[in-house]
Structures are given as C-alpha cells and as structure tokens.
Design a protein around this motif. Sequence first.
Motif, PDB file in Angstrom:
ATOM      1  N   LEU A   1       0.871  -1.171   0.000  1.00  0.00           N
ATOM      2  CA  LEU A   1       0.000   0.000   0.000  1.00  0.00           C
ATOM      3  C   LEU A   1       0.908   1.220   0.000  1.00  0.00           C
TER       4      LEU A   1
ATOM      5  N   ARG B   1      -1.725  -9.438   0.842  1.00  0.00           N
ATOM      6  CA  ARG B   1      -2.312  -8.293   0.148  1.00  0.00           C
ATOM      7  C   ARG B   1      -3.379  -7.599   0.967  1.00  0.00           C
ATOM      8  N   THR B   2      -3.470  -7.892   2.230  1.00  0.00           N
ATOM      9  CA  THR B   2      -4.562  -7.353   3.038  1.00  0.00           C
ATOM     10  C   THR B   2      -4.057  -6.575   4.246  1.00  0.00           C
TER      11      THR B   2
ATOM     12  N   LEU C   1      -8.886  -4.140   4.084  1.00  0.00           N
ATOM     13  CA  LEU C   1      -8.547  -3.577   2.781  1.00  0.00           C
ATOM     14  C   LEU C   1      -7.681  -4.579   2.040  1.00  0.00           C
ATOM     15  N   GLU C   2      -8.137  -4.988   0.856  1.00  0.00           N
ATOM     16  CA  GLU C   2      -7.400  -5.947   0.036  1.00  0.00           C
ATOM     17  C   GLU C   2      -6.924  -5.259  -1.239  1.00  0.00           C
ATOM     18  N   LEU C   3      -5.632  -5.329  -1.505  1.00  0.00           N
ATOM     19  CA  LEU C   3      -5.065  -4.757  -2.722  1.00  0.00           C
ATOM     20  C   LEU C   3      -5.205  -5.752  -3.869  1.00  0.00           C
TER      21      LEU C   3
ATOM     22  N   SER D   1      -1.770  -2.465  -7.803  1.00  0.00           N
ATOM     23  CA  SER D   1      -1.202  -1.210  -7.326  1.00  0.00           C
ATOM     24  C   SER D   1       0.084  -0.905  -8.064  1.00  0.00           C
TER      25      SER D   1
ATOM     26  N   ARG E   1      -4.508   2.460  -8.249  1.00  0.00           N
ATOM     27  CA  ARG E   1      -4.685   1.382  -7.289  1.00  0.00           C
ATOM     28  C   ARG E   1      -6.117   0.867  -7.360  1.00  0.00           C
TER      29      ARG E   1
ATOM     30  N   SER F   1      -8.626  -1.740  -5.240  1.00  0.00           N
ATOM     31  CA  SER F   1      -8.695  -2.433  -3.955  1.00  0.00           C
ATOM     32  C   SER F   1     -10.129  -2.814  -3.641  1.00  0.00           C
ATOM     33  N   ARG F   2     -10.254  -3.695  -2.652  1.00  0.00           N
ATOM     34  CA  ARG F   2     -11.556  -4.047  -2.096  1.00  0.00           C
ATOM     35  C   ARG F   2     -11.526  -3.647  -0.635  1.00  0.00           C
ATOM     36  N   GLY F   3     -12.493  -2.805  -0.225  1.00  0.00           N
ATOM     37  CA  GLY F   3     -12.450  -2.269   1.132  1.00  0.00           C
ATOM     38  C   GLY F   3     -13.724  -2.480   1.899  1.00  0.00           C
TER      39      GLY F   3
END
Length: 391
Positions: A269, A331-332, A360-362, A365, A370, A372-374
Amino acid sequence: MALRAHTVTSAPTFHSRQFQRPTFPPATTLRFRNSSSTRANSLTAEQVSFTEEENSLVEALIGIQGRGRSASPQQLNEVESAVKVLEALQGVPEPTSSSLIEGRWQLMFTTRPGTASPIQRTFVGVDFFSVFQEVYLQTKDQRVSNIVKFSDAIGELKVEAEASIKDGKRILFRFDKAAFSFKFLPFKVPYPVPFRLLGDEAKGWLDTTYLSQSGNLRISRGNKGTTFVLQKKAEPRQRLLSIISTGTGVKEAIEEFISLNQNIGESELQEGEWQMVWSSQEETDSWLENAANGLMGTQIVKGNEQIKFVVDAFLGLKFSISGTLVKSGSRTYDVTMDDAAIIGGGFGYPLEELGSKFELELLYSDDKIRISRGYNKILFVHIRTDGLKQK
C-alpha cells in the motif's frame, strides 16, 4: 454523537501508535496491452510499446483528469518536461510526409489557453466524452477533422477542415463543415457555425513536433498556443480510466485488467495522496458514514501504518478521519478509522462516536493507480494525485 469544539492549527495529525512495520517487495511491472478488441470495453489486444522517453510522458499523463483541465501544477510540470524531452529527440523526420501520421488519433492531453476554440472549451475537458483527431494527407482530398464522441448510443460531433502541407512539420487547415451524427436520427444535424463568414478565424496551422517511430504517439502545437498529446493506442490503465469515465462496463473492465496484470507475491500500500474515481457502492449510507468508510474524497497513506480520509464538505469545511493500518496478509490490511473531525477556520470539531473497521485488500497497485476491495467488500479505484513516486 457528541460534538466538542477545540482549537487546532492544522488538520488532525496521524496517530503515533506503535505497530509492527511490515516490509513488501515491489509490485509487478504492468504489461502494456492495447484496446482494439471487438468488445467496446475490452482491454486486450496486441502489445503497445513505448521508448523510455515516451513511457515517461505516458506515465505523466495517467491520472490526469479532464485531459489537463484538472491537472495540478506538479502534474503539468511533469507533462511539460516529458514533452520537451521528446521534442528534443524529434522522432520521425518530416512527419507530415510520413504514413505514420495518417489515421485516427485520440486526444489524451491538451493545454487550455483562453484562445482555445469553442469546441475545445466546451467538450475537451469532459472525460465522459472521447475526443479524436483524424489526419488524412496522402489523398487528393486532404482533410483534418476533430471529433467529439459522446457515446456509442448517442453519437458524435465532427468538425472537418480542408488541409494542406506547408513543410515537413506544419499542416495548414481551414474549417469548412461540421455536423452532429446522432444514433437516433437518420440524418445529420448541422453544427451552427458559419465557417465561410469567419474568414481568417476559420484558418489555422498545426505543427507536429514529435511523431514516434511506432506511429502511436504524437505531440502537436497549434497556432493558438495549444499543446496536444495524442495516441493511436491507449495503454491498459488509460483505457480503464476511460471506461470508468463513461460508467459503462466498469466492473467487467476492472476484472479483465486485474486478470491481465496480477501482482506477484505481496503488494504494498504505497504512500501518497489518492483520489477515489470509482466505487462499486450500490447502497448509500449517510454522508458522514460514506466519508468515514472512504467512499468519497481523498485517501492519504503515510508510512504504511497510518491512513486518513479527507472530504471537502461545504462552505470551506472539510471532513477528516484518521486511522491505522496493520498488515494481515500478503495483500490485506486491517484498517481502523477512529479519529474523525470537521475542520474549518483553524478549528476542529471532533466526531467522537464516528469510526469504522474493515479489511482492505489490494488487487492491483502501481505508482499511478490502485484497485482495492475495502469497506463492505466494495471495489475501489484510486488515482495518485501528489505526483510523487516511491523510491
């Protein structure tokens, strides 16, 4: 929810709590592919290559909204520097005589002086529209046309000019006709400008100051002091942001982009200021809850441990909420947002009961974009706005 006014000299600062500081390897290099598939929103096709100097310009363009209208001074400086480097290299000699200049070019960036044409002032700064320039010089009927494509469903505006070659770089033109072509009408609607009555105002010239050896990148400067950057083929991030601006097929485009550009191993991140340009949110909470969950505004990441959401509210006020990041997987991150306030006029009004916790999952990036899933498993796309790159 309790409100308590207190004096501050700036926006709330990040927490100084101590956390285990994670380290990560760099993200995977993006594979450049073009968007010439038969599917309108497809990102796949043959590979698009740029030289190192050309890639510096493409990188500077990614994330700039409104084709330059909303660019920050730092972004403008980056583009201008990259343009000057390419112009010094010159590219294809005598570009007006080269077959590489022929065809349809997409406008990616332009400066916008006050002397710009009405079509430029009205349409060019709107990302929802696509803007093209067609150049045909190796025919008896030499033409240069500017095209604003509203959408596949609506149609386009085409402004045409008769053209001639003055020398190896300069094209002379005179606008002579224009019309709207709407998909829902069987005829064209004339553009209400009497070119014949405009005299010299309908005339101009366009210098091509750089044409790439691949025929995919062009820099031009016009008689009204405007600089244009055009491409025949967009690279995947440019294409994805273009699809986002239309609002059609975004989820499918994101899924395809991620499948083509999967990061290997851990993802970092990255620090910096990130503007949210799209989310998959369907259900709307209150304004404050949306702001606290990062569903609008700017996200600021500092030191891989601290995060802040900032949203312009109204009357010069800003909403700000700070929190912490804890690495929980390759990734989280576990995100805790718990220091919220309304900021204005040197004062902060704490919102003590407002906060949120989510993972939060990237998904992708790099230095510019970027995915992401948040909060609540919502997909987000952010673009970097501070222009800084990770070392």
